[in-house]
Scaffold this motif. Sequence first.
Motif, PDB file in Angstrom:
ATOM      1  N   MET A 176       0.470  19.047 -79.557  1.00  0.00           N
ATOM      2  CA  MET A 176      -0.152  18.714 -80.900  1.00  0.00           C
ATOM      3  C   MET A 176      -1.295  17.592 -80.576  1.00  0.00           C
ATOM      4  SD  MET A 176       2.882  18.754 -83.848  1.00  0.00           S
ATOM      5  CE  MET A 176       1.541  19.109 -84.964  1.00  0.00           C
ATOM      6  N   ILE A 177      -2.518  17.969 -80.758  1.00  0.00           N
ATOM      7  CA  ILE A 177      -3.724  17.344 -80.390  1.00  0.00           C
ATOM      8  C   ILE A 177      -4.494  16.931 -81.547  1.00  0.00           C
ATOM      9  CG2 ILE A 177      -5.899  17.473 -79.223  1.00  0.00           C
ATOM     10  CD1 ILE A 177      -4.612  19.524 -77.355  1.00  0.00           C
ATOM     11  N   LYS A 178      -4.464  15.583 -81.848  1.00  0.00           N
ATOM     12  CA  LYS A 178      -5.590  15.058 -82.944  1.00  0.00           C
ATOM     13  C   LYS A 178      -6.644  14.268 -82.163  1.00  0.00           C
ATOM     14  CE  LYS A 178      -3.074  10.696 -83.843  1.00  0.00           C
ATOM     15  NZ  LYS A 178      -2.336  10.110 -84.546  1.00  0.00           N
ATOM     16  N   TYR A 179      -7.328  13.714 -82.790  1.00  0.00           N
ATOM     17  CA  TYR A 179      -8.729  13.184 -82.478  1.00  0.00           C
ATOM     18  C   TYR A 179      -7.997  11.703 -81.938  1.00  0.00           C
ATOM     19  CZ  TYR A 179     -13.406  10.890 -82.083  1.00  0.00           C
ATOM     20  OH  TYR A 179     -14.158  10.450 -81.745  1.00  0.00           O
ATOM     21  N   GLY A 180      -8.208  11.595 -80.423  1.00  0.00           N
ATOM     22  CA  GLY A 180      -7.903  10.377 -80.065  1.00  0.00           C
ATOM     23  C   GLY A 180      -6.449  10.395 -79.485  1.00  0.00           C
ATOM     24  N   LYS A 181      -5.531  11.381 -79.578  1.00  0.00           N
ATOM     25  CA  LYS A 181      -4.255  11.273 -79.101  1.00  0.00           C
ATOM     26  C   LYS A 181      -3.709  12.674 -78.897  1.00  0.00           C
ATOM     27  CE  LYS A 181       0.124   9.238 -80.698  1.00  0.00           C
ATOM     28  NZ  LYS A 181       1.040   8.456 -81.665  1.00  0.00           N
ATOM     29  N   ALA A 182      -2.754  12.707 -78.097  1.00  0.00           N
ATOM     30  CA  ALA A 182      -2.206  14.209 -77.974  1.00  0.00           C
ATOM     31  C   ALA A 182      -0.552  13.745 -77.674  1.00  0.00           C
ATOM     32  CB  ALA A 182      -2.709  14.849 -76.774  1.00  0.00           C
ATOM     33  N   SER A 183       0.370  14.591 -78.143  1.00  0.00           N
ATOM     34  CA  SER A 183       1.660  14.426 -77.945  1.00  0.00           C
ATOM     35  C   SER A 183       2.287  15.639 -77.366  1.00  0.00           C
ATOM     36  CB  SER A 183       2.457  14.110 -79.224  1.00  0.00           C
ATOM     37  OG  SER A 183       2.275  14.614 -80.124  1.00  0.00           O
ATOM     38  N   SER A 184       3.175  15.618 -76.699  1.00  0.00           N
ATOM     39  CA  SER A 184       3.944  17.191 -76.437  1.00  0.00           C
ATOM     40  C   SER A 184       5.332  17.199 -76.439  1.00  0.00           C
ATOM     41  CB  SER A 184       3.606  17.241 -74.704  1.00  0.00           C
ATOM     42  OG  SER A 184       4.494  16.336 -74.013  1.00  0.00           O
ATOM     43  N   PHE A 185       5.650  18.378 -76.455  1.00  0.00           N
ATOM     44  CA  PHE A 185       7.314  18.471 -76.795  1.00  0.00           C
ATOM     45  C   PHE A 185       7.756  19.964 -76.434  1.00  0.00           C
ATOM     46  CE2 PHE A 185       4.881  19.548 -80.491  1.00  0.00           C
ATOM     47  CZ  PHE A 185       5.681  20.690 -80.960  1.00  0.00           C
ATOM     48  N   SER A 186       8.896  20.195 -76.314  1.00  0.00           N
ATOM     49  CA  SER A 186       9.277  21.463 -76.184  1.00  0.00           C
ATOM     50  C   SER A 186      10.425  21.908 -77.188  1.00  0.00           C
ATOM     51  CB  SER A 186       9.712  21.719 -74.750  1.00  0.00           C
ATOM     52  OG  SER A 186      10.659  21.108 -74.430  1.00  0.00           O
TER      53      SER A 186
END
Length: 526
Positions: A281-291
């Motif tokens: 999940m990518i937003k301006y200035g940050k990304a997070s990952s999951f499965s």
Amino acid sequence: MKHPLLNYAIALIRFENKIELNTKIENHHILQSLCRQMNYFRLKPTESFEGKDKIKYHFTNNDCVKGLTKLPSHGIFLAPNVIAEDGSANKTWSNTNKIIDLLTKEKLTPFPALLSITAISGDYMKFSILGGVGKSTQKMAPQEAALCLITLLTNRKPCLQYRENKGQGKQPDLFNTCIIPDLPQKGMSKFIKIIDVLAHQKLPNEIYYGKVLPPSQKQKRTGYEPKRPTLFNGNFPNASRSSALSSISLLGSIGDLAKEAEYSTLARSLLEEMKEKAIYMIKYGKASSFSINNHIIDIAKNGYLRQVVDSIYHTELLKQGRRNRSGLSGKEKNESEHEYQKFDLFSARFLQLFNNPSFKDFLSFRAEYPNPIELLFNTYFNKMENIDLEIVKSARHLGKRLNLVAYLAAKAEIKEGTPNYFEKLREQKAKVLVELESAAFSAKSGDALIAQVVTRAGRLSGLDMPEEADLFMEKAMSNEITLEQAKNLLIAFSRLKNKKEAEEQPSLDEEISEIKESEIGSNANI
């Protein structure tokens, strides 16, 4: 080029130009695709919104903002597919034109990997061996910068405006956010084909309409105020209104296509490839990952995940009452919203991890669930706790009887004709459910669990427990399932709303598609 931003853009260019996997992508393909994405930079009304109660929006480029200030008052919004902020959007637009100029002139001049181009990189501290400290920026080829921008601009990706809550009583921050899986080119190609169907064939036309608020002295609104279209909730069908559940609801939408003959093979194949893969999940200035847990993906493949996600959204927290109910004071409304936001986060975590710790966190919110949640519980107890399905079914019968007991006990206490009858009936039923749960939680053994709960339920209603519950009670009392498992089974299923109540009361929630009883209990679907 394995980074998801680059990988997605390459697969998108292949899709748009019908380029085979073993065929090289040329510079002009990249240039054409980047220029195409710039037509989806802003959203603006198709006509004047003055005097209207709603207005339709359409995509346009950035030229519509020239000479304007306070863009929202003109009904002009940064499109949800553009992963930037309002303050950085013009930088993204400007740098996109610079990259187009370099590609047009076929120059290979390295370009800074700015935040306005990649959304997840930028300046970093640089230390000199001579003792100096300064800023530095990684360089990238113009083609790589163009690929990043293609992914960040295209409306052929799942995206939404994510609500990030800052705390009780505070306004949430809003971020344009996209969902990108980490798949190889072949799998990414399938993903883009499915997203194209969802975003361009399955979305209702109403998604491009937004409300228009009339002038109001009370709200200090001097003119008509256009609001964002519902497209911002998500550009795929049945996107959850809870941002925390948005990524799960995307899988539910893909799963819905698995039920259609035309797309079934492709959708099921894609979901299978997404098992054990990271999702960003990518937003301006940050990304997070999951499965997402494989069993949850299997529920999606069978076409039932959307109902599960909808049911989580329509779950009623016993202490707070229904989500977004009217008549609350400002403080009560803030408290209710805060609790539901926490519940959504823990629900999403449970669906992602689908293990015992996340299940206990989910269960810690005392609540009453719509019936499709039953499939989720059946899957969890059978697949993750390794409890025989017949025992799970038996526990379900006892749990449903307890929910009915709570309803009948509440009806006996609250007389028809009482002011706010249905609301008070719900409150009284919630008290009885909490009482039965407390009796279960306090049990020190399987024998005590069954004795305390069944005895209390019998006193409240005069009803016997169903014969189908015998197997569960026998296994709980003989310790063939652990005390913790027996408690969790009983409590989880007692929270499922009973059919008698649904028949007698007007529905205060939106309709949720019901899963047939035979499908809920079928081994084939869990």
